[in-house]
Structure formats: C-alpha cells, structure tokens
Design a protein around this motif. Sequence first.
Motif, mmCIF file in Angstrom:
data_model
loop_
_atom_site.group_PDB
_atom_site.id
_atom_site.type_symbol
_atom_site.label_atom_id
_atom_site.label_comp_id
_atom_site.label_asym_id
_atom_site.label_seq_id
_atom_site.Cartn_x
_atom_site.Cartn_y
_atom_site.Cartn_z
ATOM 1 N N HIS A 19 0.853 -1.191 0.000
ATOM 2 C CA HIS A 19 0.000 0.000 0.000
ATOM 3 C C HIS A 19 0.892 1.244 0.000
ATOM 4 C CE1 HIS A 19 -2.810 3.057 1.475
ATOM 5 N NE2 HIS A 19 -3.781 2.262 1.086
ATOM 6 N N ARG A 42 -3.468 -5.357 -0.934
ATOM 7 C CA ARG A 42 -2.103 -4.865 -0.766
ATOM 8 C C ARG A 42 -1.746 -4.819 0.718
ATOM 9 N NH1 ARG A 42 -1.410 0.430 -4.543
ATOM 10 N NH2 ARG A 42 -3.410 0.985 -3.595
ATOM 11 N N ALA A 72 -0.801 -3.267 3.986
ATOM 12 C CA ALA A 72 -0.899 -1.936 4.593
ATOM 13 C C ALA A 72 -0.014 -1.805 5.830
ATOM 14 C CB ALA A 72 -2.351 -1.635 4.974
#
Length: 293
Positions: A199, A270, A272
């Motif tokens: 991210h 994704r 994070a």
Amino acid sequence: MDERDLLTGRFEEHRPRLRAVAYRMLGSLSEADDAVQEAWLRLDRTDTGEVENLGAWLTTVVARVSLNMLRSRGTRREDPLDVHVPDPVLAPEDGGPESEAVLADSVGLALLVVLDTLGPAERVAFVLHDMFGVPFDEIAPMLDRTPAAARQLASRARRRVRGQAPVPDADMSRQRSVVNAFFAAARDGDFEGLVAVLHPDIVLRSDGGDALPRQTLTITGAREVASQATTFGRLSPLARPALVNGAAGALVAGRDRPIAVMGFTVVDGRIAAIDVLADPERLALLDLTPLDE
C-alpha cells in the motif's frame, strides 16, 4: 468433588475469555497470564455465595488488574516513542479447528500497536465495550468515571483506532497470496514487484528489543519499505507460513532458533502494515509448539 474443585472447574470455563480480555488490554501474553492468575487468587479468597454472575465478576477483576498494570507500565516507560510490537499469537495455517478458533477470536498486531498508544482508561473502556460488549455502567466504576465519561473514553479510542488500524481483508487465501508475492519479489530482488504489493502508505514496524536496537525502527511508504528488499530477500528462504494473530504471517527461523515473527495486514489486496518482532529475548519465550506439530 469438593467445593474448591467445583470452583476451579468454573474458573477454568472462564479462563479463555479472561485471557483474551487481558491480552487485548496488555498486548503481552505473560502479563495476561499474570492477570488471570491474580483473578484466580482473588476468587479463591472470596465468598462466592455473594457473587451473582461469576463471569462478570472475573472480567471486572481482570480489567482492574490490567488497568493497574497499564498504569504502572506508563510510569516505567522511559521513551514512549520506542517501537513496541506486542506479543504475537502463532498457529499453523492448516491446523484445523484450533487454528480456526485463533482466526475467529483474534486481534491483529497492527490493532494492538494502536491500542498501545491509548491511555490506560481509554484502552480499558474500548476493549471491554467494543470487543467484549461490557455495558458502560459496568465499566464506569472500574475507571472511577460516570457511564457517560466511560462512553466518551471508548468513543475517543474508537476514532483513533479507525484512523490508524486498517481493517484487513477477510479472505485468508487472498491474504496469503499477497504475502507470498511479497516474499517472492523480495527473494528475486524485484523492487517494482515489491512496490506493487505494498500500500502506498504502508507502515513497517520492527522491534529488536534491547539486544538488537538497530532493528528497532519504523518505515513508512511503499518505496521506502521496498528499499529493504535485501533484508527481506535474505529472510525469505527461512520464512514459514503461519497464522499471526489470525492473519497471514510468517515465522522466520534458523535451525535452532526463531529469528523473527512477521505479521501482515492486507487491505484491498495490498499490504498496509508489517509488524516484525525480532527481539531474541521475547522470541525465546514464545510457544511455537503448534507450528512443530
């Protein structure tokens, strides 16, 4: 069976919930066990004939003990800005019902890190109400506050949690595929491949403890975290898939000892957040037997 055996049996029925309450408040497995043990000692000295709801009574005791431990910890901590990754709970990903129970009753490392930033009263109010459904009129006396004040504490904590602790994807297979892609890119030294699975605002937290102070750091941003590809690539061959606090993670271990536990928070496909415990002293205390079965 005598009365004490009956009391012991009743207490053991409540132990898993009490440990879960204490762990969420303290982020430490050993301190959680200490809090639960203190609850048992107090119960053993109490006339249970006066206790109408044993579960509620024990939860109150554990909450008060945990609150005192949090307050004591705050006075001892010299540098509140130090990175501290809470104790991880590990289970095998294919461990059947036991692992499924860990997944169902879990709280992510990233969330525990945020809880560590709350004041003791905020943390207790939030954990008891939002995680365990304890009414504010029961929480208030523990904190020497009114129910309205306890509600405000939980609300303030909730806003901070929502702002700083992302909610992970529920699909475990999706989590694992993203984590596998991360390790594959790290192994191959694929910088852009790493950036693609991270991210843009990812936070990497690493806790090396007193033994490895250079491994205690926080890195933010996808390209900044990807720049650590050499380190990740070196660890990749030693990484074993595991559930870490109910999410896709990894145990990095050599032949005779654990090197690190890595917890991943995957949001919208994704990564994070990555939380790494590399402190050898704390790693040595972890129960890794479920992963050896």
